[in-house]
Design an enzyme around this catalytic site. Structure first.
Site, short mmCIF file in Angstrom:
data_model
loop_
_atom_site.label_atom_id
_atom_site.label_comp_id
_atom_site.label_asym_id
_atom_site.label_seq_id
_atom_site.Cartn_x
_atom_site.Cartn_y
_atom_site.Cartn_z
CG HIS B 81 -2.11 0.87 1.12
ND1 HIS B 81 -2.03 2.23 1.18
CD2 HIS B 81 -3.41 0.58 0.93
CE1 HIS B 81 -3.25 2.75 1.03
NE2 HIS B 81 -4.10 1.76 0.88
N GLY B 162 4.32 22.39 10.25
CA GLY B 162 5.54 21.67 10.58
C GLY B 162 6.72 21.94 9.67
CG HIS B 167 9.92 12.58 12.13
ND1 HIS B 167 10.45 11.33 12.33
CD2 HIS B 167 9.91 13.20 13.33
CE1 HIS B 167 10.75 11.19 13.61
NE2 HIS B 167 10.43 12.31 14.24
CB THR B 169 11.83 7.27 12.14
OG1 THR B 169 11.21 8.14 13.10
CG2 THR B 169 13.31 7.15 12.45
N GLY B 171 8.25 10.12 8.55
CA GLY B 171 7.82 10.80 7.32
C GLY B 171 6.93 12.00 7.54
#
Lengths: 299, 299
Positions: B81, B162, B167, B169, B171
């Site tokens: 997915h 943000g 990020h 790890t 995302g």
């Protein structure tokens, strides 16, 4: 939490203080919600709609009898609507998480207490009836309060509970269980009232139509149209969509179209869901698939 | 009490202990009901369905991020997915006593906290989208986690909340508000899959059909029939009954009948009520006329 609906019909629709006192008595029972009450002066009658579980509803009905005994005397009561008693009819209707059998048991339990505590004879009706000749309210009520003493002495009219003769001031009561009623009208795009009357005759039980349909044809003069006005007394066995399709087909016979239909008052969601299921040809539909039911079921 | 549904999709569908820890975190938030969660190992993805009011749902989503940050590293995550983040998608859906605007406000509030507390960039989508090019989930997710750093540097892909880069790890996340989906299939009494595919093409938005329909045609080989499989993404604007009638009419074009339809999973009662209203031609119908709504509204 199971939900039962109870719709007592009381023979007082003129003295607001008596009606208010009964409403106050109902509201005073924890676990019972009084959803609605309305009074008709010409009928001299009031209808209370309340909901709750079995025990609170029983307490509320008994509280209504206390008030009625103190305030209503059928020997001087006049009104257009037929009646047998001060608390004339008490139907219990299964709504959610409760079966018809539960409502029948509740009706018998309440009838027992009404007769033993207040000395009021009780006839059981509809699903609670123990006698096919005493299933329909109209049959039980025929002769009214004025003819009650004689009727009770005649063959087959001993009450299901209580004394063999009427209570002097509050007569007798008819208590039972039934499915929710749907008051449903279909308006036809014509001014021919004969078409509405013929269709009503075709679909109603009394003249050969569906088992759970009562119907009459009327003119709506101000709109220049006619109406087939119905009570659907068991939407599970005679569903709304089948009645609608039959009226539509019968109207075509006279070159008439359906203009619109209307639901008067309340309709159980199951009746609407069954309609969607029918027209959309939904296979294997379950009530738990309705999002709101799922949200309420989980906790 | 307002009811909002929230269906976070999490990029972990293989390690039961991680999924269980997230479920436990949700259950630990008072006022949130975890209705369902299911994991798919080949997708390596889990879907959580929960309901509640705005504040508890926000607390539950933030608790999910804490767990995901501790346990999921997209640099080593594989699955069929597509995904952009560990907490990949978080839709808020208005169910009862709450508007779409309320859900949009909640999505933005949650997005703000996710970005400030965890340093995760957030894109707003669907009804919460602030940019027409970033309304559809598929458009936002194109390129996936692996292409995210480059995508975020390109024109028009600064996040709504943000930091300007993923990020390390977990995302990025896509958070927003949308109408409830109805997964709806219509089975045709034929084995001609070309008919199902042609009808799907006729009704789906992407090839000229209804605005809120996604559709594909499939063979159901074991039953010797074919299916038009659909997602109805806004049943108020593109109602079920209109889609059904269009499929029926298109099928007639090929001499094919509808065998049945099916609702997969949940359906809002309003979608079923609107269907009954349409076919019965009910004029002036109000949601308060549904008995169960009335019983719940009064207290």
């Amino acid at each position: 939490m199971p939900i039962i609906e109870c719709i007592p019909n009381v023979s007082e629709g003129r003295r607001a203080e008596v009606v208010d006192a009964i409403a106050t008595a109902i509201r005073g029972v924890p676990g019972v919600r009084l959803l609605d009450h309305s009074s008709d002066a010409s009928h001299n009658r009031s209808v209370f709609t309340m909901a709750g579980d079995a025990a609170p509803l029983k307490a509320a009905v008994l509280a209504m009898y206390e008030r009625a005994l103190a305030a209503i005397d059928l020997r001087t009561h006049k009104g257009e609507h037929p009646r047998l008693g001060a608390i004339d009819v008490v139907p219990f209707v299964p709504i959610e998480g409760v079966t018809m059998e539960d409502c029948v048991a509740l009706a018998k339990d309440v009838a027992q207490d009404v007769s033993s505590r207040f000395g009021v004879p009780v006839y059981l009706y509809e699903e609670a009836s123990t006698n096919p000749a005493r299933k329909n309210l109209e049959d039980i009520r025929r002769g009214e309060f004025e003819g009650l003493a004689a009727k009770m002495r005649s063959e087959g009219w001993a009450p299901d509970f209580g004394p063999a003769s009427p209570h002097e001031t509050v007569g007798a009561s008819v208590i039972g269980a039934r499915m929710p009623l749907i008051a449903y009208n279909i308006n036809l795009a014509t001014n021919r009232v004969d078409v509405a009357k013929k269709i009503a005759a075709a679909i109603r039980h009394s003249s050969g139509g569906y088992r759970f349909v009562k119907a009459a044809g009327f003119e709506l003069k101000d709109r220049g149209i006619v109406q087939v006005s119905m009570n659907l007394t068991n939407y599970e066995k005679t569903p709304v969509f089948r009645v609608f399709e039959t009226v539509k087909r019968e109207a075509e016979r006279y070159g008439v179209q359906i203009l619109e239909s209307e639901i008067v008052g309340l309709v159980p969601s199951a009746a609407l869901n069954a309609t969607a299921e029918y027209y959309l040809q939904i296979a294997g539909f379950k009530a738990e698939q309705v999002l709101e039911n799922k949200l309420r079921a989980t906790d």
